[in-house]
Design a protein around this motif. Structure first.
Motif, PDB file in Angstrom:
ATOM      1  N   ALA A   1       0.821  -1.210   0.000  1.00  0.00           N
ATOM      2  CA  ALA A   1       0.000   0.000   0.000  1.00  0.00           C
ATOM      3  C   ALA A   1       0.855   1.261   0.000  1.00  0.00           C
ATOM      4  N   ALA A   2       2.023   1.182   0.628  1.00  0.00           N
ATOM      5  CA  ALA A   2       2.915   2.342   0.702  1.00  0.00           C
ATOM      6  C   ALA A   2       3.868   2.429  -0.485  1.00  0.00           C
ATOM      7  N   GLY A   3       3.797   1.456  -1.389  1.00  0.00           N
ATOM      8  CA  GLY A   3       4.692   1.462  -2.543  1.00  0.00           C
ATOM      9  C   GLY A   3       6.130   1.172  -2.189  1.00  0.00           C
ATOM     10  N   LEU A   4       6.333   0.385  -1.130  1.00  0.00           N
ATOM     11  CA  LEU A   4       7.688   0.079  -0.662  1.00  0.00           C
ATOM     12  C   LEU A   4       8.085  -1.322  -1.136  1.00  0.00           C
ATOM     13  N   GLY A   5       8.626  -1.378  -2.331  1.00  0.00           N
ATOM     14  CA  GLY A   5       9.020  -2.655  -2.910  1.00  0.00           C
ATOM     15  C   GLY A   5      10.314  -3.216  -2.368  1.00  0.00           C
ATOM     16  N   ASN A   6      10.950  -2.496  -1.456  1.00  0.00           N
ATOM     17  CA  ASN A   6      12.224  -2.968  -0.896  1.00  0.00           C
ATOM     18  C   ASN A   6      12.049  -3.754   0.397  1.00  0.00           C
ATOM     19  N   VAL A   7      10.802  -4.094   0.758  1.00  0.00           N
ATOM     20  CA  VAL A   7      10.536  -4.845   1.984  1.00  0.00           C
ATOM     21  C   VAL A   7      10.250  -6.305   1.650  1.00  0.00           C
ATOM     22  N   THR A   8      10.938  -7.212   2.344  1.00  0.00           N
ATOM     23  CA  THR A   8      10.656  -8.642   2.258  1.00  0.00           C
ATOM     24  C   THR A   8      10.245  -9.117   3.637  1.00  0.00           C
ATOM     25  N   ALA A   9       8.987  -9.534   3.777  1.00  0.00           N
ATOM     26  CA  ALA A   9       8.478 -10.036   5.053  1.00  0.00           C
ATOM     27  C   ALA A   9       8.420 -11.551   4.991  1.00  0.00           C
ATOM     28  N   CYS A  10       9.068 -12.222   5.941  1.00  0.00           N
ATOM     29  CA  CYS A  10       9.155 -13.673   5.883  1.00  0.00           C
ATOM     30  C   CYS A  10       9.456 -14.248   7.261  1.00  0.00           C
ATOM     31  N   ARG A  11       9.353 -15.561   7.346  1.00  0.00           N
ATOM     32  CA  ARG A  11       9.748 -16.254   8.562  1.00  0.00           C
ATOM     33  C   ARG A  11      11.275 -16.220   8.684  1.00  0.00           C
ATOM     34  N   PRO A  12      11.808 -16.308   9.906  1.00  0.00           N
ATOM     35  CA  PRO A  12      13.258 -16.197  10.081  1.00  0.00           C
ATOM     36  C   PRO A  12      14.065 -17.172   9.229  1.00  0.00           C
ATOM     37  N   GLU A  13      13.586 -18.417   9.101  1.00  0.00           N
ATOM     38  CA  GLU A  13      14.360 -19.415   8.363  1.00  0.00           C
ATOM     39  C   GLU A  13      14.363 -19.168   6.860  1.00  0.00           C
ATOM     40  N   GLU A  14      13.535 -18.232   6.396  1.00  0.00           N
ATOM     41  CA  GLU A  14      13.489 -17.924   4.966  1.00  0.00           C
ATOM     42  C   GLU A  14      14.506 -16.867   4.558  1.00  0.00           C
ATOM     43  N   VAL A  15      15.193 -16.261   5.506  1.00  0.00           N
ATOM     44  CA  VAL A  15      16.260 -15.314   5.175  1.00  0.00           C
ATOM     45  C   VAL A  15      17.492 -16.123   4.774  1.00  0.00           C
ATOM     46  N   PRO A  16      18.019 -15.911   3.576  1.00  0.00           N
ATOM     47  CA  PRO A  16      19.194 -16.684   3.154  1.00  0.00           C
ATOM     48  C   PRO A  16      20.351 -16.551   4.133  1.00  0.00           C
ATOM     49  N   ASP A  17      21.061 -17.653   4.331  1.00  0.00           N
ATOM     50  CA  ASP A  17      22.140 -17.677   5.323  1.00  0.00           C
ATOM     51  C   ASP A  17      23.267 -16.715   4.995  1.00  0.00           C
ATOM     52  N   ASP A  18      23.432 -16.355   3.724  1.00  0.00           N
ATOM     53  CA  ASP A  18      24.564 -15.503   3.350  1.00  0.00           C
ATOM     54  C   ASP A  18      24.244 -14.011   3.414  1.00  0.00           C
ATOM     55  N   VAL A  19      23.032 -13.646   3.839  1.00  0.00           N
ATOM     56  CA  VAL A  19      22.685 -12.225   3.961  1.00  0.00           C
ATOM     57  C   VAL A  19      23.188 -11.705   5.300  1.00  0.00           C
ATOM     58  N   THR A  20      23.972 -10.640   5.256  1.00  0.00           N
ATOM     59  CA  THR A  20      24.435  -9.969   6.467  1.00  0.00           C
ATOM     60  C   THR A  20      23.866  -8.546   6.477  1.00  0.00           C
ATOM     61  N   PHE A  21      23.874  -7.933   7.647  1.00  0.00           N
ATOM     62  CA  PHE A  21      23.099  -6.712   7.831  1.00  0.00           C
ATOM     63  C   PHE A  21      23.945  -5.544   8.330  1.00  0.00           C
ATOM     64  N   ALA A  22      23.682  -4.371   7.735  1.00  0.00           N
ATOM     65  CA  ALA A  22      24.297  -3.143   8.237  1.00  0.00           C
ATOM     66  C   ALA A  22      23.603  -2.687   9.504  1.00  0.00           C
ATOM     67  N   GLY A  23      22.297  -2.935   9.580  1.00  0.00           N
ATOM     68  CA  GLY A  23      21.533  -2.521  10.750  1.00  0.00           C
ATOM     69  C   GLY A  23      20.468  -3.537  11.100  1.00  0.00           C
ATOM     70  N   ILE A  24      20.346  -3.821  12.389  1.00  0.00           N
ATOM     71  CA  ILE A  24      19.290  -4.671  12.914  1.00  0.00           C
ATOM     72  C   ILE A  24      18.498  -3.841  13.918  1.00  0.00           C
ATOM     73  N   TYR A  25      17.186  -3.834  13.774  1.00  0.00           N
ATOM     74  CA  TYR A  25      16.320  -3.038  14.627  1.00  0.00           C
ATOM     75  C   TYR A  25      15.274  -3.954  15.233  1.00  0.00           C
ATOM     76  N   SER A  26      14.991  -3.768  16.524  1.00  0.00           N
ATOM     77  CA  SER A  26      14.004  -4.654  17.134  1.00  0.00           C
ATOM     78  C   SER A  26      13.424  -4.067  18.411  1.00  0.00           C
ATOM     79  N   ASN A  27      12.126  -4.256  18.551  1.00  0.00           N
ATOM     80  CA  ASN A  27      11.438  -4.138  19.829  1.00  0.00           C
ATOM     81  C   ASN A  27      11.187  -5.596  20.218  1.00  0.00           C
ATOM     82  N   PRO A  28      12.172  -6.258  20.826  1.00  0.00           N
ATOM     83  CA  PRO A  28      12.140  -7.721  20.930  1.00  0.00           C
ATOM     84  C   PRO A  28      11.048  -8.211  21.880  1.00  0.00           C
ATOM     85  N   PRO A  29      10.592  -9.440  21.654  1.00  0.00           N
ATOM     86  CA  PRO A  29       9.510  -9.999  22.477  1.00  0.00           C
ATOM     87  C   PRO A  29      10.011 -10.435  23.851  1.00  0.00           C
ATOM     88  N   ILE A  30      10.204  -9.480  24.733  1.00  0.00           N
ATOM     89  CA  ILE A  30      10.734  -9.753  26.067  1.00  0.00           C
ATOM     90  C   ILE A  30       9.875 -10.783  26.804  1.00  0.00           C
TER      91      ILE A  30
END
Length: 200
Positions: free
Chosen positions: A104-133
């Motif tokens: 709806a926002a026209g944001l084609g750069n977002v991939t929403a998936c389960r954790p195991e669906e993120v390829p193992d070779d992807v590394t991140f410049a930034g990780i952001y979380s409001n973690p489930p304490i």
């Protein structure tokens, strides 16, 4: 509600609504639903994170851990439209909402998936979380130890945790026991924002 928002398939009946996400540089109306974290309003901790956490010092993919209906992921994607933003959650209803809101926002750069669906070779410049304490200390620690090692060498993670839910002890655990240099970036409205650097 009868089950927690971190259930894979919430049993609570669907009752859709909307939340306005407005920051200094992002203005979005997001579809929400019951069975998803903070479905009736933008959570205060998420607001503190979005208002205080900067973009990481290096360029590269970004990750929202525990994305819910997508406020963090979509804010990141709006601020960095040329960067891939991964949004992970165990909750299938949440993932569907994040995808719907990104479309709806026209944001084609977002991939929403389960954790195991993120390829193992992807590394991140930034990780952001409001973690489930409230999922428990063991689950929280496993979650963080799954993703923090995937920071780029100069990347950073930004976590928002309520002071009364153990933010200070989490900071000590990350720094002293796990070797991830962690500093308190901000303290606001009862929440701490922790900045986590890769382990040396």
């Amino acid at each position: 509600m009868g089950d927690h928002y971190f259930s894979a398939t919430p049993s609570v009946a669907s009752h859709r609504g909307s939340v306005r996400l407005h920051t200094s540089d992002v203005d979005l109306s997001l579809v929400t639903d019951t069975g998803v974290f903070s479905h009736s309003r933008l959570d205060r901790g998420t607001r503190v994170l979005l208002d205080t956490a900067p973009m990481p010092p290096v360029r590269g993919p970004l990750l929202d851990v525990g994305c819910g209906y997508g406020p963090i992921a979509l804010t990141l994607a709006s601020r960095r439209r040329r960067l891939p933003v991964w949004a992970v959650d165990l909750n299938e209803r949440a993932l569907g909402l994040t995808r719907e809101n990104a479309d709806a926002a026209g944001l084609g750069n977002v991939t929403a998936c389960r954790p195991e669906e993120v390829p193992d070779d992807v590394t991140f410049a930034g990780i952001y979380s409001n973690p489930p304490i409230r999922s428990g200390k063991t689950a929280l620690h496993e979650l963080l130890l799954r993703w923090l090692p995937r920071l780029l060498p100069d990347g950073r993670a930004y976590l928002v945790v309520a002071k009364n839910l153990g933010s200070d002890s989490l900071q000590r655990w990350l720094s002293d026991e796990q070797g991830f240099p962690t500093t308190r970036l901000a303290s606001e409205r009862g929440y701490r924002v922790l900045e986590v650097a890769p382990a040396p």
